[in-house]
Structure formats: C-alpha cells, structure tokens
Scaffold this active site. Sequence first.
Site, PDB file in Angstrom:
ATOM      1  N   LYS A 167       0.862  -1.181   0.000  1.00 22.52           N
ATOM      2  CA  LYS A 167       0.000   0.000   0.000  1.00 22.52           C
ATOM      3  C   LYS A 167       0.899   1.232   0.000  1.00 22.52           C
ATOM      4  CE  LYS A 167      -4.136  -1.886   0.397  1.00 22.52           C
ATOM      5  NZ  LYS A 167      -5.238  -1.590  -0.533  1.00 22.52           N
ATOM      6  N   ASP A 192      -0.575  -0.211  -4.395  1.00 22.75           N
ATOM      7  CA  ASP A 192      -1.991   0.193  -4.377  1.00 22.75           C
ATOM      8  C   ASP A 192      -2.139   1.476  -3.566  1.00 22.75           C
ATOM      9  OD1 ASP A 192      -4.739   0.447  -4.281  1.00 22.75           O
ATOM     10  OD2 ASP A 192      -5.113  -1.469  -3.270  1.00 22.75           O
ATOM     11  N   GLU A 217      -2.143   0.356  -8.624  1.00 21.68           N
ATOM     12  CA  GLU A 217      -3.592   0.204  -8.455  1.00 21.68           C
ATOM     13  C   GLU A 217      -4.211   1.504  -7.957  1.00 21.68           C
ATOM     14  OE1 GLU A 217      -4.480  -3.252  -6.097  1.00 21.68           O
ATOM     15  OE2 GLU A 217      -6.592  -2.699  -5.834  1.00 21.68           O
ATOM     16  N   ASP A 242      -9.467  -0.238  -9.435  1.00 20.19           N
ATOM     17  CA  ASP A 242     -10.203  -0.937  -8.377  1.00 20.19           C
ATOM     18  C   ASP A 242     -11.473  -0.118  -8.095  1.00 20.19           C
ATOM     19  OD1 ASP A 242     -11.189  -1.921  -5.955  1.00 20.19           O
ATOM     20  OD2 ASP A 242      -9.305  -1.881  -4.875  1.00 20.19           O
ATOM     21  N   LYS A 266     -13.627  -7.121  -7.714  1.00 20.82           N
ATOM     22  CA  LYS A 266     -14.105  -7.494  -6.380  1.00 20.82           C
ATOM     23  C   LYS A 266     -15.598  -7.755  -6.506  1.00 20.82           C
ATOM     24  CE  LYS A 266     -10.747  -4.840  -3.675  1.00 20.82           C
ATOM     25  NZ  LYS A 266     -10.528  -3.576  -2.944  1.00 20.82           N
ATOM     26  N   GLY A 294      -9.366  -8.302  -2.748  1.00 23.43           N
ATOM     27  CA  GLY A 294      -9.870  -8.769  -1.461  1.00 23.43           C
ATOM     28  C   GLY A 294     -10.332  -7.607  -0.611  1.00 23.43           C
TER      29      GLY A 294
END
Length: 372
Positions: A167, A192, A217, A242, A266, A294
Amino acid sequence: MMSMQLAAITLRAMRMRMKAPFTTSFGTEWDKDFILVEVKDKEGRSGWGEAVAMKEPLYNEETVSTVWIMLKKFLIPLIWRQPPGHPRDVAGLFRHIRRNYMAKAAVEGALWDLYAMAENVPLYRALGGERTAIDVGISLGIESSVDRLLANVEKYVAAGYKRIKIKIKPGWDIDVVAAVRQRFPAIQLMADANSAYTLADADRLAALDDYDLMMIEQPLAHDDIIDHAVLQKQVKTPICLDESIHSVEDARKALELDSGRIINIKIGRVGGLTEAKAIHDLCLSRGIPVWCGGMLESGIGRAHNVAITTLAGFTLPGDTAASSRYWEEDLIEPEVTVQDGVIHVPDRPGIGYVPRRDRIDTYTLYSETFRP
Ligand code: OSB
Ligand code: MG
C-alpha cells in the site's frame, strides 16, 4: 432445478479481531465488522454470502449499517416478491435499485451458493470456472517503518506468495518501493494507492516506473476514469482500476478511454458474481488481464473469491491470501490454505468450504431472520 424454494434469510452482524491491524491510505482496521447472509430453502439447505462493506465509508460509500438497512428494507423484499429461478436472475431483480453493490452482492452470493448446493456442484463449476488451482498474491498494509514492511515482505515471499502488493500514499511511496525492490530484485511487485493522489502528483507516480512494478492500483480519485486516462499516458507502468469500476459498463468505458490496462475485480464492489463474471468476460474478449481483489474477508467471502478466480481470464495472482494471514480461527472448514503460492480449489458442492456454525455464533453480535 425448477426454482429456488426459499424459506428464510438470516442476517448476522459479525465482528472478528484480525491478527494484525491493516493500514491503507484511508485508515487502519483492527476489528473487522461485516455482515453474513444465510439463505435457507424449504429442504433445509443453506447458502452463505458475505457483505464486504466496512464499518466506515472510507473505501466506498457503503457501511455495515447501510448494507443491513438495504437488505432489510429493499433487497430481501424484492426476493420475496419475485423468487429467482436461477441466481443469474438476481442482478436483474435489483437493477432499478441504485448502487449499494456490496449489499446486493451479499445476498446474490448466498443464492449462488444455495443454487450450487441444490445442484450438488461446486460453485466454481456453476460459474463456468475451469482452473483447479489458483495463483495467490498478498496485500501488505502500510507499516510504522520500512524495516517492518521489509520483514513482512520477507515472511510472505518465503511462504510462497506469487506477488507482493504494498500500500502506498504520499510520503510512503518512492522510497518504500525502492527499498522493497532493492531487497527483492526478482519478485512480482505492485503498489496500491487507494485513491491517495491527484494528477498534480503525476511526476511522483511516473518515478515509480523505475522499479518494474506489475501495476499501480487506483492512484487517483475513487470515482475517476478521466484523469486516470491522462495519467496512463504519462506513466509506463500499467494502471489497474479498483474503486472506479462498479459494472461491466464502467469497465467498457474505462477500457475505451485507456484509463487502465488491468482490472481488479471485487465481487462486492460490482454487485455480485454475475456482474463480476460479465466484467471478466468483457476483459477476456479485449485481452485485458483481471485478478480478484480482497476486502479482508472471512472464509465465507474468501471462498466466493476463490470460486470466481477459477475463470479463464483471472491470469494474475489475486489478493485471496490464506485464512491464517488474517485470522486466529476462520469461519470455514477447512480453512483456506496456500501451498507454493497456490490455492487448490475444493471440489465440494457450493462454496466448497463448510461454514462452522459454532464459530459463526461466537462472532455474531446480533442477527435477524426474514421469511416470505
Ligand atoms: O484496495 O484492495 C484494496 C483491503 C480493504 C479495502 C481495500 C483494499 C484492501 C486490500 C486487502 O488491499 C486485500 C485483502 O487482503 O483482502
Ligand atoms: Mg485496491
């Protein structure tokens, strides 16, 4: 099968403590609050779904409380009014209700599980999946120091995970990515941002091109596909979307604009398995790789993620890590395990893992049952 003969739907508000807190650019989670949906048919079979909305509206606008209200006041009554003959009909039943994708996905997923149980087939087969082993990556949160993150990376690389996602946010990005890349020159690595940047940061994001990332991401706003298209022209690293993608229509528009070259699917974010499969089908037809994201799911949601990942277009490792990465004890038997970076997809009917009612009861804060 004629049509599902539904007898009851039970909602449970759940709370499970994670083994370690998980920090993203939008906040830190220790306790995982979520909702489980159980649909029962007249023959006593059960199907299970998990709503992945968080306690606070930080990833998207939904929360545990809004999901409960949407299910109770709108979605479950729609099911009673027109019991679906097949789970693929559920998305159509809900279409006129705006957004609230995670609420929709939770009950749709439970109906898919129930359908597969009644048909005595694994859910992944009912969805058209073929793969019996799926590649797994892991998402590692922001830490209080680079050393702590490096220790996490080391642990999960050693455990065999096929790709590491870290992250990032402004101030925890270039130096951190550089440190991970220097220590692990050959791993599949990605970052991400959970929407932590704007186009004003384009140079900073372009600097990440030096570290051979598989993708970045969702660098920009949660509701954007325009600026992402501008950014994709300025960075070599593929952008993965995302937060911005909620439907096959969103995906089509993003691909037409070249807002990204990879999509994280997702199930909850897109309103269920049927829409997830439609996005997968579109991406497959356009040569766009997808992977399963996830939301720190319990075993119930995790099992659904494993099932959808068996579809042919899920060619990149997902964020579907082992149960033990999150939980001291999971809600399913057996737990999800990862060997050599792979999950072997179970061949039992339905979601393929058996819900443990004793543990589900332990972590239930309150519940409510609805009947036709
Ligand atoms: O952006 O993918 C994300 C967790 C919560 C909310 C958003 C995200 C995540 C993760 C964790 O990255 C994925 C997982 O391990 O379940
Ligand atoms: Mg993400």
